[in-house]
Design an enzyme around this catalytic site. Sequence first.
Site, PDB file in Angstrom:
ATOM      1  N   ASN A   1       0.624   0.382   5.733  1.00  0.00           N
ATOM      2  CA  ASN A   1       1.448  -0.210   4.681  1.00  0.00           C
ATOM      3  C   ASN A   1       2.331  -1.261   5.331  1.00  0.00           C
ATOM      4  OD1 ASN A   1       3.000  -0.790   2.413  1.00  0.00           O
ATOM      5  ND2 ASN A   1       4.414   0.903   2.791  1.00  0.00           N
ATOM      6  N   GLY A   2       2.232  -2.491   4.852  1.00  0.00           N
ATOM      7  CA  GLY A   2       3.026  -3.569   5.412  1.00  0.00           C
ATOM      8  C   GLY A   2       2.188  -4.810   5.594  1.00  0.00           C
TER       9      GLY A   2
ATOM     10  N   GLY B   1      -0.192   0.703  -4.828  1.00  0.00           N
ATOM     11  CA  GLY B   1      -1.438  -0.039  -4.669  1.00  0.00           C
ATOM     12  C   GLY B   1      -2.512   0.502  -5.574  1.00  0.00           C
TER      13      GLY B   1
ATOM     14  N   TYR C   1      12.607  -2.223  -7.161  1.00  0.00           N
ATOM     15  CA  TYR C   1      11.370  -2.129  -7.943  1.00  0.00           C
ATOM     16  C   TYR C   1      10.299  -1.246  -7.325  1.00  0.00           C
ATOM     17  CZ  TYR C   1       6.969  -3.800 -10.056  1.00  0.00           C
ATOM     18  OH  TYR C   1       5.764  -3.882 -10.679  1.00  0.00           O
TER      19      TYR C   1
ATOM     20  N   CYS D   1       0.826  -1.202   0.000  1.00  0.00           N
ATOM     21  CA  CYS D   1       0.000   0.000   0.000  1.00  0.00           C
ATOM     22  C   CYS D   1       0.864   1.257   0.000  1.00  0.00           C
ATOM     23  CB  CYS D   1      -0.886   0.061   1.254  1.00  0.00           C
ATOM     24  SG  CYS D   1      -1.879  -1.399   1.524  1.00  0.00           S
TER      25      CYS D   1
END
Length: 478
Positions: free
Chosen positions: A124-125, A50, A261, A23
């Site tokens: 996020n995670g 995301g 990336y 995210c």
Amino acid sequence: MLKGDGRLGHDLDPQDRAPQDACGVFGVWAPGEDVSKLTYYGLYALQHRGQESAGIAVSEGSRILVYKDMGLVAQVFDESILGTLRGHLAIGHCRYSTTGSSVWENAQPTLSSTEVGGLALAHNGNLINTTELSDRLAPGTIKATTDTEVLTALLAQDGSRPVEDAAAELLPEVKGAYSLVWMNETTLFAARDPQGIRPLVLGRLERGWVVASETAALDIVGASFIREIEPGELLTIDERGLRSRRFAVPEPKGCLFEYVYLARPDTTIAGRGVQSTRVEVGRVLAREHPVDADLVIPTPESGTPAAIGYAEQSGIPYGQGLVKNSYVGRTFIQPSQTIRQLGIRLKLNPLREVIEGKRLVVVDDSIVRGNTQRAIVKMLREAGATEVHVRISSPPVAWPCFYGIDFATRAELIAGSLSVEEIRGSLGADSLGYISLEGLTRATTIKADRLCRACFDGQYPIAIDQDRVGKYVLEAQR
């Protein structure tokens, strides 16, 4: 029903999805500013992290409003919706699902009630003790099936004391990767796990503060970068200013794949631009895997910085041999079988006059299952390339991630079962070279013991009970 955006999805081949990050998160405390639009543009800058759903929560001081839906940021929000989201603080989220299905109920920010008001949270995670944490909640407490919903409910359980005190007690018991932004009616909070696996940064506006997953989101809203939020740090931002406290001893293990990336090239990590790191990775790749060739080309856009570095180091000219459809993005239209058979050509098309008769070095960032690279090699040969040498700017991805990247399982990862030579044969390339793990690490300028490299070496910095983790772990309990 969601409206498609007329774009071609990067998942046209569902058997070869690129790695997906969990995210992007964004938070702003700025009285007098249009915080919903700041959040919109911050999420727009984080869209690459995301693309399944997006949401914004705002407060004007007395109540929290949340608007979220499935789709891209620009599909979910328009001027009329943003005009209803008024306040002095906001948080936002764009989601790729790593715990829980991709459905509206799992979109973020989450919202929960406390004894004294509301609590909205974005994450996020990926947590690795979600089931243990959910066991602390009474049956039926949560409706969604995400680790984020569990965290929100636990934070909201004891509403009789300050939120930051509740968080400081809860977060040391939370295991895994989490960069969090959350809010009540008056205050913005942010926290990062003790390993700092996923990124989180702090920025300053003229009349407030911003927290975000990447520095690029600060740039787009005109915030100046202050610093990274430290592993194990909890920030509180309100009318009294910014306060920091430690809830755990930092044990830095930043995600190495962010450099390969995930992060935008115009983002800065640990004081260095990601673009510079990726170009240096290409130089190292050229030194480790030289080859006689006529032209270096990237797989756009993911392979471009490393291809530039490879060309600079090798002295082989750099060129554009593949043209990318500029409108590739998320779509809600499933391709027909006829269209699917066109495969990679929907996204990339070769420049025959550039590559015909040439010995090519094709640089890409990673190989997951190999389907995409296999199709590219075949397409380049059909366009007249006499040799195709594949160079990859990451080591073989042989292990799944449990900290917020949705990789394939080990059995599905091509490097999980095949040697480099076997992968080369599978792709149909004349040669195949991956950068070494040591070479990639050196290019980041970060010490190896401060990085999570588990997807490359299988050494997980936080112990994993693989029987109690997984994308659908909460759904399996129902």
